[in-house]
Design an enzyme around this catalytic site. Sequence first.
Site, short mmCIF file in Angstrom:
data_model
loop_
_atom_site.label_atom_id
_atom_site.label_comp_id
_atom_site.label_asym_id
_atom_site.label_seq_id
_atom_site.Cartn_x
_atom_site.Cartn_y
_atom_site.Cartn_z
N ARG A 15 23.61 14.38 65.28
CA ARG A 15 22.57 15.36 65.62
C ARG A 15 22.47 16.43 64.53
O ARG A 15 23.30 16.45 63.60
CB ARG A 15 22.85 15.99 66.99
CG ARG A 15 24.18 16.69 67.08
CD ARG A 15 24.58 16.99 68.52
NE ARG A 15 25.88 17.62 68.55
CZ ARG A 15 26.07 18.93 68.49
NH1 ARG A 15 25.04 19.75 68.40
NH2 ARG A 15 27.29 19.43 68.52
N VAL A 64 37.11 15.03 62.49
CA VAL A 64 37.45 15.20 61.07
C VAL A 64 38.74 16.01 60.87
O VAL A 64 39.32 15.99 59.78
CB VAL A 64 36.29 15.83 60.24
CG1 VAL A 64 35.11 14.89 60.17
CG2 VAL A 64 35.91 17.21 60.77
N ASN A 90 29.51 17.45 56.38
CA ASN A 90 28.54 18.26 57.11
C ASN A 90 29.09 18.83 58.42
O ASN A 90 28.62 19.86 58.88
CB ASN A 90 27.31 17.38 57.39
CG ASN A 90 26.39 17.99 58.45
OD1 ASN A 90 25.60 18.89 58.16
ND2 ASN A 90 26.50 17.50 59.69
N SER A 142 26.89 27.35 53.66
CA SER A 142 25.90 28.17 54.38
C SER A 142 25.61 29.42 53.57
O SER A 142 26.47 29.90 52.81
CB SER A 142 26.47 28.59 55.74
OG SER A 142 25.67 29.61 56.30
N TYR A 155 33.87 32.01 60.00
CA TYR A 155 32.91 31.04 59.48
C TYR A 155 32.57 31.35 58.01
O TYR A 155 32.51 30.44 57.17
CB TYR A 155 31.66 31.10 60.37
CG TYR A 155 30.56 30.12 60.05
CD1 TYR A 155 30.71 28.76 60.32
CD2 TYR A 155 29.35 30.56 59.50
CE1 TYR A 155 29.67 27.86 60.06
CE2 TYR A 155 28.32 29.68 59.24
CZ TYR A 155 28.48 28.34 59.52
OH TYR A 155 27.45 27.46 59.25
N ALA A 158 35.38 30.26 55.80
CA ALA A 158 35.40 28.80 55.65
C ALA A 158 34.29 28.36 54.70
O ALA A 158 34.51 27.54 53.79
CB ALA A 158 35.23 28.12 57.01
N LYS A 159 33.10 28.90 54.90
CA LYS A 159 31.96 28.43 54.11
C LYS A 159 32.05 28.86 52.65
O LYS A 159 31.62 28.14 51.76
CB LYS A 159 30.64 28.89 54.75
CG LYS A 159 30.33 28.19 56.08
CD LYS A 159 30.39 26.68 55.94
CE LYS A 159 29.79 25.93 57.12
NZ LYS A 159 29.99 24.47 57.03
P1 NDP Z 1 25.20 21.35 65.13
O1 NDP Z 1 26.00 22.31 65.97
O2 NDP Z 1 23.83 21.02 65.52
O3 NDP Z 1 26.03 20.01 64.91
C1 NDP Z 1 27.37 20.07 64.52
C2 NDP Z 1 27.80 18.69 64.13
O4 NDP Z 1 29.16 18.77 63.68
C3 NDP Z 1 27.76 17.72 65.29
O5 NDP Z 1 27.23 16.50 64.82
C4 NDP Z 1 29.22 17.58 65.68
O6 NDP Z 1 29.55 16.28 66.19
C5 NDP Z 1 29.90 17.77 64.35
N1 NDP Z 1 31.29 18.16 64.52
C6 NDP Z 1 31.79 19.34 64.97
N2 NDP Z 1 33.13 19.31 64.99
C7 NDP Z 1 33.49 18.08 64.54
C8 NDP Z 1 34.73 17.43 64.34
N3 NDP Z 1 35.90 18.05 64.58
N4 NDP Z 1 34.73 16.16 63.88
C9 NDP Z 1 33.58 15.51 63.61
N5 NDP Z 1 32.36 16.07 63.80
C10 NDP Z 1 32.32 17.34 64.25
O7 NDP Z 1 25.24 22.02 63.67
P2 NDP Z 1 24.17 21.95 62.48
O8 NDP Z 1 23.57 20.63 62.40
O9 NDP Z 1 23.32 23.15 62.58
O10 NDP Z 1 25.17 22.21 61.26
C11 NDP Z 1 25.59 21.19 60.38
C12 NDP Z 1 26.28 21.85 59.20
O11 NDP Z 1 25.39 22.75 58.56
C13 NDP Z 1 27.51 22.68 59.61
O12 NDP Z 1 28.51 22.55 58.64
C14 NDP Z 1 26.97 24.09 59.62
O13 NDP Z 1 27.98 25.03 59.41
C15 NDP Z 1 25.97 24.04 58.48
N6 NDP Z 1 24.93 25.03 58.52
C16 NDP Z 1 24.11 25.18 59.61
C17 NDP Z 1 23.14 26.16 59.62
C18 NDP Z 1 22.23 26.39 60.80
O14 NDP Z 1 21.59 27.45 60.83
N7 NDP Z 1 22.08 25.46 61.73
C19 NDP Z 1 22.93 27.04 58.46
C20 NDP Z 1 23.82 26.78 57.36
C21 NDP Z 1 24.77 25.81 57.39
P3 NDP Z 1 29.57 15.90 67.77
O15 NDP Z 1 28.28 16.37 68.34
O16 NDP Z 1 29.75 14.43 67.78
O17 NDP Z 1 30.77 16.61 68.36
#
Ligand code: NDP
Length: 247
Positions: A15, A64, A90, A142, A155, A158-159
């Site tokens: 997602r 992960v 990601n 980010s 956060y 980390a980023k």
């Molecule tokens: P979402 O919260 O929509 O999705 C997070 C994703 O990370 C999910 O697919 C989830 O998998 C996965 N995930 C979380 N923990 C684990 C884990 N321990 N092992 C494997 N998978 C994991 O986040 P976004 O799509 O918004 O964010 C994606 C990336 O982009 C992140 O790194 C975020 O920090 C970064 N980002 C996001 C921004 C935003 O405004 N949305 C802005 C800048 C950066 P599952 O559902 O299967 O648990």
Amino acid sequence: MSMDGRTCVVTGSARGIGRGIAERLGEEGANVVINYRTSEGDAHEAVEAVEDAGGRAITAEADVTDREQVERMREVCHEAFGPVDVLVNNAGITADTQFVEMSRAEWDRVIDVNLGGMFNCSQTFYDDIWESDEGRLINISSVVGKQGNFGQANYAAAKSGMFGFTRSIALELARSGSTANVVAPGYTRTDMIETVPDKVLDRIVSGVPLERLAEVEDVAAVVTFLSGRESSYITGEIIDVNGGMDL
Ligand code: NDP
């Protein structure tokens, strides 16, 4: 298609931004490994979406933060597609709270997924990327890693940690001809910002010269370019996809 036959692992790609990246890579003909931790149903839908777009895809369950699970994911990838050319780190989480109230557990959790997950996956797939003809390591950071943000000390740490890591690995990988880069999105419309109140989002958008949030497609397009062979002379860079927030 520019990614024809290249094998890509995108962590957290059932997602959100990861899903957008997986679908876009699929459109370019890639073999895509859809990694998930909890979103199994969405991961299967993502496989269908990638296949509809013209690529090949499988799911791979792995947290992960768990090295053994990541190593099993590598075996699953190898069985399906062979060695990996592109790893997109990601997967990420937030646990927002003002620093004075932040527990050590909230700190550890965010560092462990965002940085620890990147460590586990990068090391597990390092040999594949090294040996690939034009391997790619791409870390999703980010704008918060550059600017900091109220209530996000864990956060932001980390980023921004991803920046130093990526520049170091870019140097180590360079002798193989493979590259490592960071993509740093601005606020992007996904579940991650669903809990942010509209008033706060309006304030964020008012600070974006392009006057809108990012869509997952904005980020996916840049990651897809970096994943392909055309980006072969770009390494150790931080590519902002933030609508001009730094200007
Ligand atoms: P979402 O919260 O929509 O999705 C997070 C994703 O990370 C999910 O697919 C989830 O998998 C996965 N995930 C979380 N923990 C684990 C884990 N321990 N092992 C494997 N998978 C994991 O986040 P976004 O799509 O918004 O964010 C994606 C990336 O982009 C992140 O790194 C975020 O920090 C970064 N980002 C996001 C921004 C935003 O405004 N949305 C802005 C800048 C950066 P599952 O559902 O299967 O648990």
